[in-house]
Design a protein around this motif. Structure first.
Motif, mmCIF file in Angstrom:
data_model
loop_
_atom_site.group_PDB
_atom_site.id
_atom_site.type_symbol
_atom_site.label_atom_id
_atom_site.label_comp_id
_atom_site.label_asym_id
_atom_site.label_seq_id
_atom_site.Cartn_x
_atom_site.Cartn_y
_atom_site.Cartn_z
ATOM 1 N N UNK A 152 0.822 -1.209 0.000
ATOM 2 C CA UNK A 152 0.000 0.000 0.000
ATOM 3 C C UNK A 152 0.858 1.262 0.000
ATOM 4 N N UNK A 153 2.009 1.186 0.680
ATOM 5 C CA UNK A 153 2.916 2.341 0.754
ATOM 6 C C UNK A 153 3.456 2.684 -0.633
ATOM 7 N N UNK A 154 3.854 1.662 -1.388
ATOM 8 C CA UNK A 154 4.401 1.882 -2.724
ATOM 9 C C UNK A 154 3.302 2.349 -3.685
ATOM 10 N N UNK A 155 2.089 1.847 -3.475
ATOM 11 C CA UNK A 155 0.954 2.266 -4.297
ATOM 12 C C UNK A 155 0.666 3.755 -4.083
ATOM 13 N N UNK A 156 0.647 4.169 -2.816
ATOM 14 C CA UNK A 156 0.400 5.575 -2.491
ATOM 15 C C UNK A 156 1.474 6.466 -3.118
ATOM 16 N N UNK A 157 2.743 6.087 -2.947
ATOM 17 C CA UNK A 157 3.855 6.893 -3.470
ATOM 18 C C UNK A 157 3.804 6.991 -4.992
ATOM 19 N N UNK A 158 3.455 5.888 -5.656
ATOM 20 C CA UNK A 158 3.376 5.887 -7.129
ATOM 21 C C UNK A 158 2.268 6.823 -7.607
ATOM 22 N N UNK A 159 1.096 6.733 -6.987
ATOM 23 C CA UNK A 159 -0.004 7.624 -7.352
ATOM 24 C C UNK A 159 0.365 9.077 -7.057
ATOM 25 N N UNK A 160 1.123 9.288 -5.970
ATOM 26 C CA UNK A 160 1.550 10.641 -5.603
ATOM 27 C C UNK A 160 2.427 11.269 -6.662
ATOM 28 N N UNK A 161 3.385 10.516 -7.170
ATOM 29 C CA UNK A 161 4.294 11.033 -8.211
ATOM 30 C C UNK A 161 3.511 11.362 -9.478
ATOM 31 N N UNK A 162 2.549 10.506 -9.832
ATOM 32 C CA UNK A 162 1.764 10.727 -11.047
ATOM 33 C C UNK A 162 0.818 11.926 -10.909
ATOM 34 N N UNK A 163 0.415 12.222 -9.689
ATOM 35 C CA UNK A 163 -0.550 13.300 -9.447
ATOM 36 C C UNK A 163 0.077 14.686 -9.479
ATOM 37 N N UNK A 164 1.279 14.813 -8.894
ATOM 38 C CA UNK A 164 1.821 16.158 -8.627
ATOM 39 C C UNK A 164 2.026 17.014 -9.875
#
Length: 463
Positions: A152-164
């Motif tokens: 879940x941590x890696x999923x959150x971080x990946x979505x975060x990079x794509x969002x910013x």
């Protein structure tokens, strides 16, 4: 190809920001509120006393950290953005005045959600290779939950990079160029055929400014936001209060329309907005999108704070949601409703509706001040999300990629100033919503830790 991407994104977006997501966000907020005994209400005076008291305390942060006040300003920099101006106007137009009531409800529960996020971020943070404090959802998942949940941590971080790049940068720069061009055009300083050149120049200037601040590290980000955020918030609040005071005679009827519209929207909108669900959906989703309670992003900034008391820093989470939604979003709604400008119910609306509210009261001269406020709001959001993206990509790889990321992130400002961002905005909004899923699961699983830390803190402090 683009049509296919747009169709897929629309379907996913409608689900992410539809009923299931809102039920999850509101549900987790209610669950945390019940488990903490509605801490956000019981301890609200303590939260305000603690946060405002620490804001005016002059203190230098230790190496690799920022002061608690700089942390809250950095978090507010990302949350208090164009959504407070354009988003509220859109919620009013589509959901009617009753949407404001449901915005308040979501904020009330969101206070406890954000309190929990900040508390966990400080409790489970780490020190990186550069000696800086790092934390957020990816770290409290990694350090607070068993290994089986670490994906879940890696999923959150990946979505975060794509969002910013979209939510945090390109669309915000687009707002800045629109605000500046609009103000210059109104005063006859810019001709229509010069707009494309103006956009490019603005994009280059913003790129340089972003790079200079972000590459200076967390301390420079904190130093800028602690000056920019109070200025922009006070400017906007003073202008909004002026509109309300000059139209004081309609304030009682405006609040009556908000309450009645929350349960009988058709009675206020003349039948254009006749769905209670639509009013509720717009209010709740706009509240969530504005204060980010449930998305977990704000806790990334708070993890950098020079403090040893997670729960005490968590009080800033309560203060943030109150400031962002209960105060600033409500003022935006009151500017529109008190000025009695024509609201296009059932149609899309944005910042122009809010600007109409100001100009209807003050006259066209105020457009320069609204342009300055919008530019400050948007630029502060770029800085806040720049930090979030840097922390997410650092978690996925290492601190070595942080500076190259910030250079690329800065250059995206030129794209935001010169390109059509319709699809990019929609895709970024989808990834923004996807970030909430791993964070909400973690908050639910770590609710016992939040309760334990809270009880231990108040047993010791006994405020």
């Amino acid at each position: 190809m683009l049509n296919a991407i747009e169709t897929i994104n629309t379907a996913v977006n409608n689900f992410i920001w539809g009923v299931p997501a809102m039920v999850c966000i509101i549900g987790v907020g209610l669950y945390l509120s019940i488990r903490t005994g509605f801490l956000q209400i019981r301890k609200f005076p303590y939260a305000i006393r603690t946060t405002i008291g620490r804001m005016f305390r002059k203190k230098d942060a230790s190496d690799g950290a920022i002061t608690p006040f700089q942390a809250v300003c950095t978090a507010l920099a990302a949350t208090v953005g164009t959504g407070n101006i354009a988003g509220v106007a859109g919620a009013l137009a589509i959901g009617g005045p009753g949407a404001v009531f449901w915005m308040w409800v979501s904020a009330l529960l969101g206070m406890c959600t954000k309190f929990s996020e900040v508390t966990l971020a400080v409790q489970f943070r780490e020190t990186n290779a550069d000696g800086e404090l790092v934390g957020g959802p990816m770290y409290y998942i990694k350090n607070g939950l068993p290994k089986c949940w670490h994906w879940l941590a890696y999923l959150f971080a990946a979505f975060g990079v794509l969002t910013v790049f979209g939510t945090g940068n390109a669309t915000q720069v687009n707002t800045i160029t629109t605000a500046i061009n609009s103000a210059l055009t109104n005063y006859g300083l810019l001709k229509p055929d010069q707009i494309s050149t103006s956009n490019l120049i603005i994009g280059i200037v913003i790129t340089i400014m972003i790079a200079m601040i972000l590459l200076g590290g967390i301390k420079r980000i904190g130093q800028v936001t602690e000056k920019l955020v109070p200025f922009m918030a006070l400017l906007y609040i003073v202008l909004a209060l002026g509109v309300i005071l000059l139209n004081l005679h309609v304030v009682p009827s405006v609040f009556a329309s908000i309450i009645e519209g929350a349960f009988h929207p058709s009675a206020i909108t003349g039948g254009v907005v006749g769905s209670l669900f639509l009013s509720m959906k717009k209010g709740v989703s706009r509240g969530i999108f504005s204060n980010e309670a449930g998305l977990g992003t704000g806790s990334i900034a708070h993890a950098c704070a020079d403090t040893r008391k997670p729960v005490k820093q968590g009080m800033f989470g309560i203060f943030e949601v109150f400031t962002d939604t209960i105060l600033i979003c409500t003022l935006t709604a009151l500017v529109i409703l008190c000025s009695q400008v024509s609201i296009p119910y059932g149609q899309a609306a944005g910042a122009e509706l809010t600007i109409q509210g100001f100009t209807a009261t003050y006259g066209n001269w105020v457009s320069i001040f609204t342009a300055v406020a919008m530019c400050c709001f948007a630029f502060s959001t770029i800085l806040g999300w720049g930090l979030y993206g840097a922390r997410c990509i650092e978690f996925l790889f290492s601190s070595k990629v942080t500076k190259p990321f910030m250079v690329v992130y800065s250059l995206v400002a030129i794209l935001g100033a010169t390109a059509d961002l319709g699809l990019m905005w929609n895709i970024a909004e989808t990834f923004n919503g996807l970030m909430a899923i791993p964070n909400l699961i973690a908050l639910f699983l770590l609710s016992g830790t939040v309760v334990k830390l809270t009880k231990a803190y108040f047993a010791q402090e006994n405020p």
